[in-house]
Design an enzyme around this catalytic site. Sequence first.
Site, PDB file in Angstrom:
ATOM      1  N   GLU A 134      16.204  -1.144  56.828  1.00  0.00           N
ATOM      2  CA  GLU A 134      16.659  -1.723  55.561  1.00  0.00           C
ATOM      3  C   GLU A 134      18.059  -2.312  55.674  1.00  0.00           C
ATOM      4  OE1 GLU A 134      14.381   0.578  52.059  1.00  0.00           O
ATOM      5  OE2 GLU A 134      15.610   1.901  53.309  1.00  0.00           O
ATOM      6  N   GLU A 154       8.886   6.234  55.312  1.00  0.00           N
ATOM      7  CA  GLU A 154       9.095   7.014  54.091  1.00  0.00           C
ATOM      8  C   GLU A 154       7.802   7.583  53.515  1.00  0.00           C
ATOM      9  OE1 GLU A 154      12.683   4.253  54.173  1.00  0.00           O
ATOM     10  OE2 GLU A 154      10.559   4.151  54.725  1.00  0.00           O
TER      11      GLU A 154
END
Length: 280
Positions: A134, A154
Amino acid sequence: MGSTRQKPREASVNEQNSVSDPSRIITERRGHLLLIGFNRPEKRNAADLALLQQLALAYGVLDRDPELRVGLVYAVGDHFTAGLDLADIGPRLGPDGLDMVPEGGINPWQVDGRSVSKPVVMAVQGTCLTLGIELILASDIAVAAESTRFGQIEVARGILPFGGATLRFPRTAGWGNAMRWMLTGDMFDSREAHRIGLVQEVVPDGTQFERALELAERIASQAPLAVQATLANARTAVRDGAAAAETGLQPALARLAVTEDSRIGMEAFVSRQPAVFVGR
């Protein structure tokens, strides 16, 4: 600014990012660059709250200081980051999420409506999980060591990516490519990262910092106000659409045309001499 191939020191005095000791993030000024290093190698640079806060403060320094033109993010040790230190972060998650940006900082993942105004180049190696991907997506250019392994994992931890992957990964890689990796949590290699546009260059192991430094120095040698205006207009196009970006083109050009750097650039073109920009 002369090019250098010296690697960053593994310890330096932080400018104001001493949220806690020991320093999780180390910073070093090198000409017009701010080197920002993850410095928790014994934990594969997993991010606890101290690391997140110190990183946010380093981005704040980069954004505010007119002498700094480019940030270069790298990691000490064999791995870029193993992602969040859930043992530390988990108990800190409240009903409004995670409060991680101290006064004077900027969220490095830029998911709160504020962006850093300077370009950021990244050098990654080893393991690059979750928030590492990210951070690449929130940055501008990324160089990966050949053996780097990536994972947006995640969903395997029962949470969702909250650092911008759901916003930026589909835009960067295309919907199917992004969903292939975000929804499965599978790992992928540097060749796949390059194929889908996550990283811009793949280089032999151990040379990623030097190549990222070359790119950062190249950017820093350009007219900084023009670089920042180019970055800002491109971001406007992504966030608000082409029409909004088009509206800002001519006013931005007019502002740049009367700067000292514009004069320096024109004179350098006529004389065929290298331009040395001053940021005014």
